[in-house]
Design a protein around this motif. Structure first.
Motif, PDB file in Angstrom:
ATOM      1  N   GLY A 134       0.814  -1.206   0.000  1.00 54.30           N
ATOM      2  CA  GLY A 134       0.000   0.000   0.000  1.00 54.30           C
ATOM      3  C   GLY A 134       0.846   1.254   0.000  1.00 54.30           C
ATOM      4  O   GLY A 134       0.583   2.202  -0.749  1.00 54.30           O
ATOM      5  N   HIS A 135       1.892   1.278   0.799  1.00 54.38           N
ATOM      6  CA  HIS A 135       2.791   2.435   0.841  1.00 54.38           C
ATOM      7  C   HIS A 135       3.489   2.618  -0.506  1.00 54.38           C
ATOM      8  O   HIS A 135       3.666   3.751  -0.971  1.00 54.38           O
ATOM      9  CB  HIS A 135       3.816   2.249   1.955  1.00 54.38           C
ATOM     10  N   LEU A 136       3.894   1.515  -1.114  1.00 53.16           N
ATOM     11  CA  LEU A 136       4.534   1.589  -2.430  1.00 53.16           C
ATOM     12  C   LEU A 136       3.641   2.300  -3.431  1.00 53.16           C
ATOM     13  O   LEU A 136       4.064   3.247  -4.101  1.00 53.16           O
ATOM     14  CB  LEU A 136       4.849   0.174  -2.933  1.00 53.16           C
ATOM     15  N   PHE A 137       2.400   1.867  -3.564  1.00 47.14           N
ATOM     16  CA  PHE A 137       1.517   2.441  -4.575  1.00 47.14           C
ATOM     17  C   PHE A 137       1.175   3.899  -4.270  1.00 47.14           C
ATOM     18  O   PHE A 137       1.049   4.715  -5.182  1.00 47.14           O
ATOM     19  CB  PHE A 137       0.233   1.611  -4.686  1.00 47.14           C
ATOM     20  N   ASN A 138       1.047   4.235  -3.009  1.00 47.12           N
ATOM     21  CA  ASN A 138       0.727   5.623  -2.659  1.00 47.12           C
ATOM     22  C   ASN A 138       1.893   6.565  -2.959  1.00 47.12           C
ATOM     23  O   ASN A 138       1.688   7.767  -3.140  1.00 47.12           O
ATOM     24  CB  ASN A 138       0.347   5.725  -1.179  1.00 47.12           C
ATOM     25  N   ASP A 139       3.110   6.028  -3.003  1.00 46.47           N
ATOM     26  CA  ASP A 139       4.294   6.856  -3.241  1.00 46.47           C
ATOM     27  C   ASP A 139       4.767   6.809  -4.688  1.00 46.47           C
ATOM     28  O   ASP A 139       5.656   7.566  -5.076  1.00 46.47           O
ATOM     29  CB  ASP A 139       5.425   6.380  -2.313  1.00 46.47           C
ATOM     30  N   LEU A 140       4.162   5.949  -5.503  1.00 47.41           N
ATOM     31  CA  LEU A 140       4.662   5.722  -6.857  1.00 47.41           C
ATOM     32  C   LEU A 140       4.477   6.943  -7.753  1.00 47.41           C
ATOM     33  O   LEU A 140       5.370   7.323  -8.515  1.00 47.41           O
ATOM     34  CB  LEU A 140       3.955   4.510  -7.467  1.00 47.41           C
ATOM     35  N   HIS A 141       3.295   7.556  -7.677  1.00 47.61           N
ATOM     36  CA  HIS A 141       3.007   8.745  -8.485  1.00 47.61           C
ATOM     37  C   HIS A 141       1.784   9.433  -7.917  1.00 47.61           C
ATOM     38  O   HIS A 141       0.919   8.783  -7.305  1.00 47.61           O
ATOM     39  CB  HIS A 141       2.758   8.365  -9.955  1.00 47.61           C
ATOM     40  N   ALA A 142       1.681  10.746  -8.138  1.00 48.02           N
ATOM     41  CA  ALA A 142       0.575  11.518  -7.562  1.00 48.02           C
ATOM     42  C   ALA A 142      -0.785  11.069  -8.087  1.00 48.02           C
ATOM     43  O   ALA A 142      -1.812  11.276  -7.427  1.00 48.02           O
ATOM     44  CB  ALA A 142       0.771  13.002  -7.850  1.00 48.02           C
ATOM     45  N   THR A 143      -0.840  10.466  -9.270  1.00 47.36           N
ATOM     46  CA  THR A 143      -2.116  10.042  -9.841  1.00 47.36           C
ATOM     47  C   THR A 143      -2.507   8.631  -9.437  1.00 47.36           C
ATOM     48  O   THR A 143      -3.533   8.121  -9.893  1.00 47.36           O
ATOM     49  CB  THR A 143      -2.069  10.125 -11.380  1.00 47.36           C
ATOM     50  N   LEU A 144      -1.690   7.976  -8.605  1.00 47.98           N
ATOM     51  CA  LEU A 144      -1.978   6.628  -8.142  1.00 47.98           C
ATOM     52  C   LEU A 144      -2.231   6.641  -6.635  1.00 47.98           C
ATOM     53  O   LEU A 144      -1.572   7.368  -5.888  1.00 47.98           O
ATOM     54  CB  LEU A 144      -0.800   5.692  -8.424  1.00 47.98           C
ATOM     55  N   SER A 145      -3.178   5.822  -6.202  1.00 50.45           N
ATOM     56  CA  SER A 145      -3.413   5.674  -4.766  1.00 50.45           C
ATOM     57  C   SER A 145      -3.937   4.274  -4.483  1.00 50.45           C
ATOM     58  O   SER A 145      -4.523   3.621  -5.357  1.00 50.45           O
ATOM     59  CB  SER A 145      -4.411   6.724  -4.259  1.00 50.45           C
ATOM     60  N   TRP A 146      -3.718   3.820  -3.252  1.00 52.50           N
ATOM     61  CA  TRP A 146      -4.114   2.481  -2.826  1.00 52.50           C
ATOM     62  C   TRP A 146      -5.101   2.599  -1.676  1.00 52.50           C
ATOM     63  O   TRP A 146      -4.826   3.245  -0.677  1.00 52.50           O
ATOM     64  CB  TRP A 146      -2.878   1.696  -2.400  1.00 52.50           C
ATOM     65  N   ASP A 147      -6.259   1.977  -1.845  1.00 47.99           N
ATOM     66  CA  ASP A 147      -7.270   2.048  -0.793  1.00 47.99           C
ATOM     67  C   ASP A 147      -8.181   0.828  -0.884  1.00 47.99           C
ATOM     68  O   ASP A 147      -8.692   0.510  -1.961  1.00 47.99           O
ATOM     69  CB  ASP A 147      -8.097   3.329  -0.931  1.00 47.99           C
ATOM     70  N   ASP A 148      -8.354   0.133   0.221  1.00 45.65           N
ATOM     71  CA  ASP A 148      -9.293  -0.988   0.311  1.00 45.65           C
ATOM     72  C   ASP A 148      -9.016  -2.033  -0.770  1.00 45.65           C
ATOM     73  O   ASP A 148      -9.910  -2.451  -1.509  1.00 45.65           O
ATOM     74  CB  ASP A 148     -10.738  -0.476   0.207  1.00 45.65           C
ATOM     75  N   ASN A 149      -7.743  -2.458  -0.866  1.00 41.25           N
ATOM     76  CA  ASN A 149      -7.330  -3.489  -1.836  1.00 41.25           C
ATOM     77  C   ASN A 149      -7.611  -3.095  -3.283  1.00 41.25           C
ATOM     78  O   ASN A 149      -7.818  -3.957  -4.150  1.00 41.25           O
ATOM     79  CB  ASN A 149      -8.005  -4.827  -1.530  1.00 41.25           C
TER      80      ASN A 149
END
Length: 324
Positions: free
Chosen positions: A171-186
Motif C-alpha cells: 500500500g505504501h509503495l503504490f501511494n508513493d509511486l506517483h501523484a495520480t496513483l493511490s491504494w485504498d481498500d485493496n
C-alpha cells in the motif's frame, strides 16, 4: 476520470518490477518529438536531435506510430522479462506479434490520429522487421551511449521501491509511486486516465516499469497478460546533471594523467576528433588511449552515422564520481 483496479492476494503475489528498453525508446522519442523544451531532458535532447534528423528517424516509423501524446500501440511495448530484459529480446517479441494484434492496435491509434500506421497495417508480418530495424538504429543513436547512466537510475528506483515494500508494505509503495496513483481498500486507483483497466480485460498481477523519460503514468493492457504501469523513475530530474570528478588525481596515478583526463571529458558521449581537440592530442593518439580504456571495460563505443561516439561506462563512473 478515475479508474479502479481491484487486487486479490492472487493478484498481489505475482506483481513485479521490470526494466524495459522499449519503454525507454517510445518515451524518449516523445521527448524528442515535442516542440517544447523539456525541463529535465533538454541536455540529452540537444545532443541527440541532430543525429536523429541526420538518420531520417524524425520522419520514419517511430514518428508515425508514437504520437507526442495519447495512445501508443501496445505491440511496441510487450511485457518485459524482468530486470534482465534486453532490447534484443523485446524486439524479438515485437517481430512475432500476431497480425490481428498489430491491426487492432493500429485501429485504436487511428481513432485518435486518422490514417497513421496504414502502411504497417497493410502487411504487418513483412514490415515489422523494418520497424524493428529502425528501432535498433534509434537505440544506437539516442540511448545506447547513455544507457549505463539511464540503467543505473532505473535500478536505483527499483531498489528503493522494493525496500518500501519490505519496510512498509504494498500500500505504501503504490501511494508513493506517483501523484495520480493511490491504494485504498485493496484497490489501486488511477486518476485522469483515458485508458480504462479492468480485471476482466487483463490477467492477474501487475508489472511496474520505471522510466527515465515518462512524464506521467502510462498503461498497457492485453489479455491474458498482466497490465503494465510505466511510471516516472525517482531521481530522473538529476539524470543529466554534470557529475563532479572527485578522484581524478587518484585515477591518474593508476591509469596515467592522459587517460584519466579522457575519462573526465567523457561526461557525455564524444567522438575521437572532438576529444582530441579538447585535450590537445592527435586523433590517432586519443584513439589508442580509447582502445585501451574500452578493452578495460571503462569506455563503450556507439556508431552514430559515419562517426563513432565513446561513452564512459558505469565502471568508470563509479571510479571517478561520488554520485555514480
Amino acid at each position: 476520470m478515475r479508474t479502479e483496479l481491484a487486487f486479490s492476494a492472487d493478484d498481489l503475489a505475482p506483481t513485479r518490477f521490470s526494466v524495459s528498453p522499449l519503454w525507454e525508446v517510445v518515451t524518449s522519442f516523445r521527448v524528442l518529438a515535442s516542440t517544447a523544451r523539456n525541463p529535465i531532458h533538454h541536455t540529452w535532447a540537444d545532443q541527440v536531435r541532430p543525429r536523429i534528423a541526420a538518420a531520417g528517424l524524425d520522419s520514419g516509423w517511430l514518428a508515425e506510430l508514437v504520437p507526442v501524446s495519447g495512445y501508443i500501440p501496445d505491440f511496441l511495448t510487450p511485457i518485459p522479462h524482468g530486470l534482465a530484459s534486453t532490447l534484443e529480446s523485446e524486439l524479438s517479441v515485437v517481430r512475432d506479434t500476431p497480425t490481428d494484434d498489430v491491426r487492432a492496435d493500429l485501429d485504436r491509434l487511428g481513432t485518435f490520429l486518422g490514417t497513421r500506421g496504414a502502411t504497417l497495417r497493410a502487411d504487418p508480418r513483412a514490415r515489422l522487421c523494418r520497424l524493428t530495424d529502425e528501432i535498433e538504429t534509434y537505440w544506437e543513436l539516442a540511448l545506447a551511449p547513455y544507457w549505463a547512466r539511464i540503467r543505473a537510475l532505473l535500478d536505483a528506483d527499483v531498489y528503493h521501491r522494493t525496500r518500501q515494500v519490505a519496510e512498509h508494505g504494498a500500500g505504501h509503495l503504490f501511494n508513493d509511486l506517483h501523484a495520480t496513483l493511490s491504494w485504498d481498500d485493496n484497490t489501486l486507483q488511477l486518476v485522469r486516465r483515458h485508458c480504462l483497466i479492468t480485471r476482466e480485460s487483463t490477467g492477474p498481477g501487475l508489472v511496474l516499469v520505471p522510466s527515465a523519460f515518462a512524464s506521467h503514468v502510462l498503461t498497457w493492457t492485453r489479455s491474458p497478460h498482466p497490465p503494465q504501469l510505466t511510471y516516472p523513475a525517482r531521481g530522473a530530474a538529476t539524470l543529466w546533471e554534470r557529475r563532479p570528478v572527485v578522484r581524478a588525481d587518484a585515477i591518474a596515478a593508476v591509469l596515467g594523467r592522459t587517460r584519466a583526463g579522457i575519462l573526465a571529458e567523457l561526461e557525455s558521449p564524444t567522438s575521437t576528433t572532438t576529444l582530441a581537440a579538447r585535450i590537445g592530442l592527435s586523433a590517432a593518439g586519443v584513439s589508442q588511449h580509447l582502445t585501451a580504456l574500452r578493452d578495460a571495460g571503462m569506455v563503450s563505443t556507439h556508431r552514430a552515422g559515419r562517426s563513432v561516439l565513446y561513452a564512459r561506462t558505469s565502471i568508470a563512473d563509479s571510479l571517478l564520481c561520488d554520485s555514480a
